[in-house]
Design a protein around this motif. Sequence first.
Motif, PDB file in Angstrom:
ATOM      1  N   CYS A 107       0.850  -1.199   0.000  1.00  0.00           N
ATOM      2  CA  CYS A 107       0.000   0.000   0.000  1.00  0.00           C
ATOM      3  C   CYS A 107       0.886   1.250   0.000  1.00  0.00           C
ATOM      4  O   CYS A 107       1.733   1.415   0.879  1.00  0.00           O
ATOM      5  CB  CYS A 107      -0.882  -0.008   1.246  1.00  0.00           C
ATOM      6  SG  CYS A 107      -1.699   1.565   1.547  1.00  0.00           S
ATOM      7  N   VAL A 144      -6.627   6.290   0.915  1.00  0.00           N
ATOM      8  CA  VAL A 144      -6.945   5.048   1.633  1.00  0.00           C
ATOM      9  C   VAL A 144      -7.354   3.989   0.606  1.00  0.00           C
ATOM     10  O   VAL A 144      -8.083   4.278  -0.345  1.00  0.00           O
ATOM     11  CB  VAL A 144      -8.106   5.297   2.636  1.00  0.00           C
ATOM     12  CG1 VAL A 144      -8.558   3.997   3.283  1.00  0.00           C
ATOM     13  CG2 VAL A 144      -7.680   6.302   3.700  1.00  0.00           C
ATOM     14  N   LEU A 145      -6.901   2.757   0.794  1.00  0.00           N
ATOM     15  CA  LEU A 145      -7.173   1.704  -0.193  1.00  0.00           C
ATOM     16  C   LEU A 145      -8.606   1.189  -0.182  1.00  0.00           C
ATOM     17  O   LEU A 145      -9.143   0.816  -1.214  1.00  0.00           O
ATOM     18  CB  LEU A 145      -6.259   0.497   0.069  1.00  0.00           C
ATOM     19  CG  LEU A 145      -4.793   0.590  -0.329  1.00  0.00           C
ATOM     20  CD1 LEU A 145      -4.117  -0.744  -0.052  1.00  0.00           C
ATOM     21  CD2 LEU A 145      -4.636   0.958  -1.788  1.00  0.00           C
ATOM     22  N   CYS A 187      -6.781  -3.903   4.643  1.00  0.00           N
ATOM     23  CA  CYS A 187      -6.677  -2.775   5.577  1.00  0.00           C
ATOM     24  C   CYS A 187      -6.961  -3.220   7.012  1.00  0.00           C
ATOM     25  O   CYS A 187      -6.405  -2.672   7.958  1.00  0.00           O
ATOM     26  CB  CYS A 187      -7.646  -1.663   5.195  1.00  0.00           C
ATOM     27  SG  CYS A 187      -7.197  -0.853   3.657  1.00  0.00           S
ATOM     28  N   CYS A 198      -3.937  -4.103   8.873  1.00  0.00           N
ATOM     29  CA  CYS A 198      -2.836  -3.134   8.781  1.00  0.00           C
ATOM     30  C   CYS A 198      -2.669  -2.353  10.080  1.00  0.00           C
ATOM     31  O   CYS A 198      -3.643  -1.989  10.740  1.00  0.00           O
ATOM     32  CB  CYS A 198      -3.124  -2.173   7.621  1.00  0.00           C
ATOM     33  SG  CYS A 198      -1.927  -0.839   7.475  1.00  0.00           S
ATOM     34  N   TYR A 246      -1.961   0.622  10.386  1.00  0.00           N
ATOM     35  CA  TYR A 246      -2.479   1.987  10.253  1.00  0.00           C
ATOM     36  C   TYR A 246      -4.001   2.040  10.145  1.00  0.00           C
ATOM     37  O   TYR A 246      -4.550   3.091   9.830  1.00  0.00           O
ATOM     38  CB  TYR A 246      -1.858   2.650   9.011  1.00  0.00           C
ATOM     39  CG  TYR A 246      -0.365   2.842   9.131  1.00  0.00           C
ATOM     40  CD1 TYR A 246       0.165   3.876   9.907  1.00  0.00           C
ATOM     41  CD2 TYR A 246       0.517   1.994   8.476  1.00  0.00           C
ATOM     42  CE1 TYR A 246       1.528   4.051  10.030  1.00  0.00           C
ATOM     43  CE2 TYR A 246       1.886   2.161   8.594  1.00  0.00           C
ATOM     44  CZ  TYR A 246       2.385   3.187   9.372  1.00  0.00           C
ATOM     45  OH  TYR A 246       3.736   3.357   9.492  1.00  0.00           O
ATOM     46  N   CYS A 285      -6.336   5.320   9.381  1.00  0.00           N
ATOM     47  CA  CYS A 285      -6.998   5.534   8.080  1.00  0.00           C
ATOM     48  C   CYS A 285      -8.514   5.577   8.196  1.00  0.00           C
ATOM     49  O   CYS A 285      -9.184   6.218   7.400  1.00  0.00           O
ATOM     50  CB  CYS A 285      -6.602   4.427   7.113  1.00  0.00           C
ATOM     51  SG  CYS A 285      -4.888   4.535   6.588  1.00  0.00           S
TER      52      CYS A 285
HETATM   53  S1  SF4 Z   1      -5.225   0.768   6.470  1.00  0.00           S
HETATM   54 FE1  SF4 Z   1      -3.122   0.311   5.816  1.00  0.00          FE
HETATM   55  S2  SF4 Z   1      -3.373  -0.780   3.887  1.00  0.00           S
HETATM   56 FE2  SF4 Z   1      -5.294   0.314   4.272  1.00  0.00          FE
HETATM   57  S3  SF4 Z   1      -5.079   2.307   3.275  1.00  0.00           S
HETATM   58 FE3  SF4 Z   1      -4.426   2.571   5.401  1.00  0.00          FE
HETATM   59  S4  SF4 Z   1      -2.221   2.277   5.308  1.00  0.00           S
HETATM   60 FE4  SF4 Z   1      -3.041   1.399   3.437  1.00  0.00          FE
END
Ligand code: SF4
Length: 163
Positions: free
Chosen positions: A14, A146-147, A152, A155, A157, A161
């Motif tokens: 990501c 954000v993906l 996610c 993750c 993060y 996010c």
């Molecule tokens: S949660 Fe992690 S994988 Fe998803 S968008 Fe945020 S940084 Fe990227």
Amino acid sequence: MNVNGTLINYYFHCKRQCYFHGNRLNLEDNSENVSIGKALHEERNKCNNTEIEIENIKIDKLTKEYLIEVKKSDADVEAAKWQLLYYLKVLKNKGILRKGKLEFIEKNKTKKKILLFELTEENEKELCEITNNIKKLILQDDIPKVLNESKCKKCAYYEYCYI
Ligand code: SF4
């Protein structure tokens, strides 16, 4: 910040994660998933005592033929592959030529999955481009979006996010 194996891995996983890590916003310490990975890693090293540190990389195992990286999941093979190729390149720069082996050891699975890779002229060139792109990404003003993908949820993060 110098590019390292983690940044290469995150770049494929990501871009936003890569950006955060490259800008030293580290939330990994709070992540359960990362803690599990680290615990497995430490346990393995206690038993095998094989981890090798060269420059800014930590290699799981080095044999006469292979540099071996052990992963706890094959959820992102592409990221693991480029991280491994980056390690092979760091070794090559030191005059140590090896092939790469990825071993995926998943919970509740008795067999491990093994993939083999080699540095080639082509992927070395690509690796150089990737490294330059990572440097540019980290320096840019805009944070990547954000993906919104299932990965996610695992993750470090996630809270940053989504909450
Ligand atoms: S949660 Fe992690 S994988 Fe998803 S968008 Fe945020 S940084 Fe990227």
